[in-house]
Design a protein around this motif. Structure first.
Motif, mmCIF file in Angstrom:
data_model
loop_
_atom_site.group_PDB
_atom_site.id
_atom_site.type_symbol
_atom_site.label_atom_id
_atom_site.label_comp_id
_atom_site.label_asym_id
_atom_site.label_seq_id
_atom_site.Cartn_x
_atom_site.Cartn_y
_atom_site.Cartn_z
ATOM 1 N N LEU A 154 8.297 -7.265 33.183
ATOM 2 C CA LEU A 154 9.085 -7.389 34.023
ATOM 3 C C LEU A 154 10.280 -6.410 35.104
ATOM 4 C CD1 LEU A 154 10.764 -11.064 32.429
ATOM 5 C CD2 LEU A 154 9.038 -10.937 34.675
ATOM 6 N N CYS A 155 10.663 -5.438 33.764
ATOM 7 C CA CYS A 155 11.590 -4.272 34.215
ATOM 8 C C CYS A 155 11.187 -3.565 35.284
ATOM 9 C CB CYS A 155 12.117 -3.872 32.589
ATOM 10 S SG CYS A 155 13.111 -4.651 31.954
ATOM 11 N N ASP A 156 9.533 -2.895 35.267
ATOM 12 C CA ASP A 156 8.878 -2.398 35.668
ATOM 13 C C ASP A 156 8.771 -3.359 37.030
ATOM 14 O OD1 ASP A 156 8.162 -1.010 33.799
ATOM 15 O OD2 ASP A 156 6.068 -1.652 33.440
ATOM 16 N N ILE A 157 8.265 -4.502 37.513
ATOM 17 C CA ILE A 157 7.958 -5.422 38.852
ATOM 18 C C ILE A 157 9.804 -5.590 39.669
ATOM 19 C CG2 ILE A 157 7.419 -7.092 39.712
ATOM 20 C CD1 ILE A 157 5.397 -7.235 37.806
ATOM 21 N N HIS A 158 11.048 -6.048 38.699
ATOM 22 C CA HIS A 158 11.941 -6.190 38.993
ATOM 23 C C HIS A 158 13.618 -5.730 38.425
ATOM 24 C CE1 HIS A 158 10.124 -10.209 40.421
ATOM 25 N NE2 HIS A 158 9.386 -10.659 39.040
ATOM 26 N N ALA A 159 13.267 -4.766 37.940
ATOM 27 C CA ALA A 159 14.243 -3.545 38.259
ATOM 28 C C ALA A 159 15.753 -4.056 38.206
ATOM 29 C CB ALA A 159 13.757 -2.151 37.457
ATOM 30 N N ASP A 160 15.207 -4.132 39.540
ATOM 31 C CA ASP A 160 16.723 -4.805 40.378
ATOM 32 C C ASP A 160 17.488 -5.215 40.766
ATOM 33 O OD1 ASP A 160 14.922 -5.224 41.999
ATOM 34 O OD2 ASP A 160 15.312 -5.240 44.025
ATOM 35 N N GLN A 161 16.725 -6.797 39.654
ATOM 36 C CA GLN A 161 17.033 -8.046 39.429
ATOM 37 C C GLN A 161 17.900 -8.709 38.418
ATOM 38 O OE1 GLN A 161 14.269 -10.626 41.896
ATOM 39 N NE2 GLN A 161 13.744 -8.934 42.218
ATOM 40 N N LEU A 162 17.746 -7.441 37.364
ATOM 41 C CA LEU A 162 17.839 -7.653 35.954
ATOM 42 C C LEU A 162 19.278 -6.610 35.647
ATOM 43 C CD1 LEU A 162 14.460 -7.562 34.535
ATOM 44 C CD2 LEU A 162 15.014 -9.479 35.251
ATOM 45 N N LYS A 163 19.627 -7.757 34.535
ATOM 46 C CA LYS A 163 20.461 -7.664 33.550
ATOM 47 C C LYS A 163 19.827 -7.592 32.489
ATOM 48 C CE LYS A 163 23.146 -10.465 35.069
ATOM 49 N NZ LYS A 163 24.537 -11.100 34.979
ATOM 50 N N VAL A 164 19.982 -5.946 31.378
ATOM 51 C CA VAL A 164 19.790 -5.642 29.879
ATOM 52 C C VAL A 164 20.591 -5.769 29.571
ATOM 53 C CG1 VAL A 164 17.578 -4.640 28.561
ATOM 54 C CG2 VAL A 164 17.158 -4.680 31.315
ATOM 55 N N LEU A 165 20.276 -6.708 28.534
ATOM 56 C CA LEU A 165 21.760 -6.705 27.143
ATOM 57 C C LEU A 165 20.905 -6.634 25.843
ATOM 58 C CD1 LEU A 165 21.182 -9.744 28.514
ATOM 59 C CD2 LEU A 165 21.881 -10.689 26.239
ATOM 60 N N THR A 166 22.083 -5.653 25.476
ATOM 61 C CA THR A 166 22.097 -4.241 24.703
ATOM 62 C C THR A 166 21.278 -5.001 23.046
ATOM 63 O OG1 THR A 166 24.371 -3.779 24.701
ATOM 64 C CG2 THR A 166 23.452 -2.724 22.978
ATOM 65 N N PRO A 167 20.509 -3.545 22.417
ATOM 66 C CA PRO A 167 19.110 -4.276 21.493
ATOM 67 C C PRO A 167 20.177 -4.725 20.291
ATOM 68 C CG PRO A 167 19.588 -2.300 22.486
ATOM 69 C CD PRO A 167 19.769 -2.497 22.881
ATOM 70 N N VAL A 168 20.413 -5.425 20.295
ATOM 71 C CA VAL A 168 21.261 -5.725 18.778
ATOM 72 C C VAL A 168 20.270 -7.497 17.591
ATOM 73 C CG1 VAL A 168 23.285 -5.069 20.014
ATOM 74 C CG2 VAL A 168 23.082 -7.123 20.175
ATOM 75 N N PHE A 169 19.906 -7.515 18.653
ATOM 76 C CA PHE A 169 19.105 -8.792 18.077
ATOM 77 C C PHE A 169 18.276 -8.797 17.494
ATOM 78 C CE2 PHE A 169 21.910 -9.710 22.650
ATOM 79 C CZ PHE A 169 22.350 -11.274 21.966
ATOM 80 N N GLY A 221 26.330 -6.258 26.729
ATOM 81 C CA GLY A 221 27.390 -5.161 27.951
ATOM 82 C C GLY A 221 26.718 -6.641 28.920
ATOM 83 N N GLN A 222 26.792 -7.533 29.075
ATOM 84 C CA GLN A 222 26.433 -7.827 30.409
ATOM 85 C C GLN A 222 26.878 -9.406 30.403
ATOM 86 O OE1 GLN A 222 24.487 -6.838 32.701
ATOM 87 N NE2 GLN A 222 24.233 -4.945 31.413
ATOM 88 N N THR A 223 27.433 -10.053 31.638
ATOM 89 C CA THR A 223 28.164 -11.431 31.295
ATOM 90 C C THR A 223 26.488 -11.390 32.244
ATOM 91 O OG1 THR A 223 29.991 -10.394 32.566
ATOM 92 C CG2 THR A 223 29.420 -12.290 33.269
#
Length: 159
Positions: free
Chosen positions: A9-24, A136-138
């Motif tokens: 998804l990040c490769d194909i839709h990078a401009d449409q995504l918000k990525v959460l900080t990896p704390v989970f 890091g995201q809303t």
């Protein structure tokens, strides 16, 4: 359920995504899950989480802003079992869960910060379907969230 890789998804839709900080951490029996977002904002009171898990999930994901509290569990096995019965895809919890071994056996995606054995007080406090901000995201109600062992990404529409 179709498999959707967050790296793809990040490769194909990078401009449409918000990525959460990896704390989970991943706790559910389903490591790859996605769905439309329903939000809950609560602090050490899972009344709304329990209430929402008892409604038809329709493949959605309950995203819970617990303020990052490490003092109370916002999800346990009984609520998780009910969510499976009601058709929820999963939970993303900015806080803790409990009953992690039982939850791992369920066909449910669960991402949370950690585990703690202490339950919440039920005071009926919290907000449903409001914008929430953590990692890091809303995230807004109606967004789409995609989760796997690589991370968590959010989009405004279904991808």
């Amino acid at each position: 359920m179709e498999k959707t890789s967050t790296p793809d998804l990040c490769d194909i839709h990078a401009d449409q995504l918000k990525v959460l900080t990896p704390v989970f951490n991943s706790y559910g029996g389903r490591s790859n899950f996605f769905g439309q977002v329903v939000t809950v904002k609560c602090h050490e009171d899972n009344s709304l989480v329990k209430q929402q898990a008892a409604t038809p999930g329709k493949g959605r994901v309950l995203v819970v802003d617990g303020g990052g509290s490490m003092r109370r569990a916002l999800l346990g096995d009984m609520i998780a079992e009910n969510a499976v019965k009601m058709g929820w895809s999963g939970f993303v919890i900015y806080g803790c869960i409990r009953d992690c071994d039982e939850i791992a056996a369920l066909d449910l995606g669960v991402k949370a910060l950690n585990t703690i054995p202490v339950k919440t007080e039920k005071r009926g406090l919290g907000d449903l379907n409001v914008p929430i901000t953590f990692a890091g995201q809303t995230i807004h109600p109606g967004d789409w969230i995609y989760c796997d062992n690589n991370g968590i990404v959010v989009a405004k529409r279904k991808l």
